[in-house]
Design an enzyme around this catalytic site. Sequence first.
Site, PDB file in Angstrom:
ATOM      1  N   ASP A 161      26.383   4.540  53.996  1.00 13.26           N
ATOM      2  CA  ASP A 161      27.487   5.503  53.947  1.00 13.26           C
ATOM      3  C   ASP A 161      27.763   6.068  55.334  1.00 13.26           C
ATOM      4  OD1 ASP A 161      27.548   5.169  51.198  1.00 13.26           O
ATOM      5  OD2 ASP A 161      26.287   6.922  50.817  1.00 13.26           O
ATOM      6  N   ASP A 190      28.716   0.036  52.547  1.00 16.31           N
ATOM      7  CA  ASP A 190      28.886   0.738  51.281  1.00 16.31           C
ATOM      8  C   ASP A 190      30.074   1.680  51.403  1.00 16.31           C
ATOM      9  OD1 ASP A 190      28.442   1.401  48.646  1.00 16.31           O
ATOM     10  OD2 ASP A 190      26.713   2.658  49.036  1.00 16.31           O
ATOM     11  N   ASP A 194      30.761   9.561  50.586  1.00 12.52           N
ATOM     12  CA  ASP A 194      30.145   9.619  49.260  1.00 12.52           C
ATOM     13  C   ASP A 194      29.564  10.996  48.978  1.00 12.52           C
ATOM     14  OD1 ASP A 194      30.814   6.998  48.892  1.00 12.52           O
ATOM     15  OD2 ASP A 194      28.769   6.297  48.516  1.00 12.52           O
ATOM     16  N   ARG A 243      37.921   2.772  45.293  1.00 17.49           N
ATOM     17  CA  ARG A 243      37.267   4.072  45.491  1.00 17.49           C
ATOM     18  C   ARG A 243      37.983   4.905  46.542  1.00 17.49           C
ATOM     19  NH1 ARG A 243      30.715   2.865  45.113  1.00 17.49           N
ATOM     20  NH2 ARG A 243      30.811   1.557  43.250  1.00 17.49           N
TER      21      ARG A 243
END
Length: 369
Positions: A161, A190, A194, A243
């Site tokens: 992240d 990734d 987040d 996302r």
Amino acid sequence: MRRPFARRLAAAVATAALAAVTGVAPTPPEASAATGGVTGYAAVNGGTTGGAGGQTVRATTGTAIHAALCGRATSATPITIQVEGTVNHGNTRKVSGASCDTADGVIELKRISNVTIVGVGSGAVFDQLGIHIRESRNIIIQNVTVRNVKKSGSPTSNGGDAIGMESGVRNVWVDHVTLEASGGESEGYDGLFDVKNNTQYVTLSYSVLRNSGRGGLVGSSESDLSNGFLTYHHNLYENIDSRAPLLRGGTAHMYNNHYRRLNDSGINSRAGARAKVDHNYFEDSKDVLGTFYTDAAGYWQVSGNVFDNVTWSAPGDGNQPAGPDPRSTTTVTVPYPYTLDAAGCVPGIVGRTAGAGTGLLVSDGTCSP
């Protein structure tokens, strides 16, 4: 329009020896940090002030950032860390102290509070090195670039992240940052942004997220529903597969964002999440809003958005797109004031203001709906 940023004199607190060893140096008055003007959910729950009122130091390495945190009197002593140069694995080492809990190969903001990290001078780049916020509160990250953070391959950092938050985090403002990768999970990356495990009152503003398989998530699984109260505004999401973000439970407010080339899906509201989606510009994208890849439905309130060359999938098992004629499925009331720009003006405004190195420019409020 954001209030003018205050200039504060830097305290002469770092010694020459510390500067030579760690890269921490006293900050000249002309390079004071910008720590005002917080917006959205980060402005409530007591607000987010970061290191305002504390000492200001300059850091040119990751080790120096850790040393500045560890050199405070307590883990809550306010500090503004001005960062210039490239921070990477080679210059980021664990530093020990009673006021910090750091680690090699990641910028670790763990069990601390009242901290600002702001890029200054010629810029601050966190290269293949993530920023991890855990069990912390009242944090500002501003005017930095974080790029190519990997969860597999070499080197790895922060679980892949760019910026990640977890475990009881409260009141974080991330502003005018650039978060980017060079591919998706198969290339070792990734999420860019987040949030999980009981993290609340977060704002992401005037930032660029691009070239990644995953823009970011809220909640690590369908059972991680303790996160929420997030605001995303005046951001550019560009060349993101999915996302943008993924919401599992909680409440989020997205306004005046520019979404361009969302390749598979965009705002994915799942597991009872409620998204307020105001005056955004969606362009050259697919399935920009809905519930995707699950039967656990989420909800949305839509107003004033522009859908420019957006395609929509047919509804099916685990796939409930909001379009082609998006309608509200819930009502969301937010507890803070905000001013909307007309969606048609958003690409121009975001193009001038979003990301690191744009002079912390914001909308001047002249393009009202």
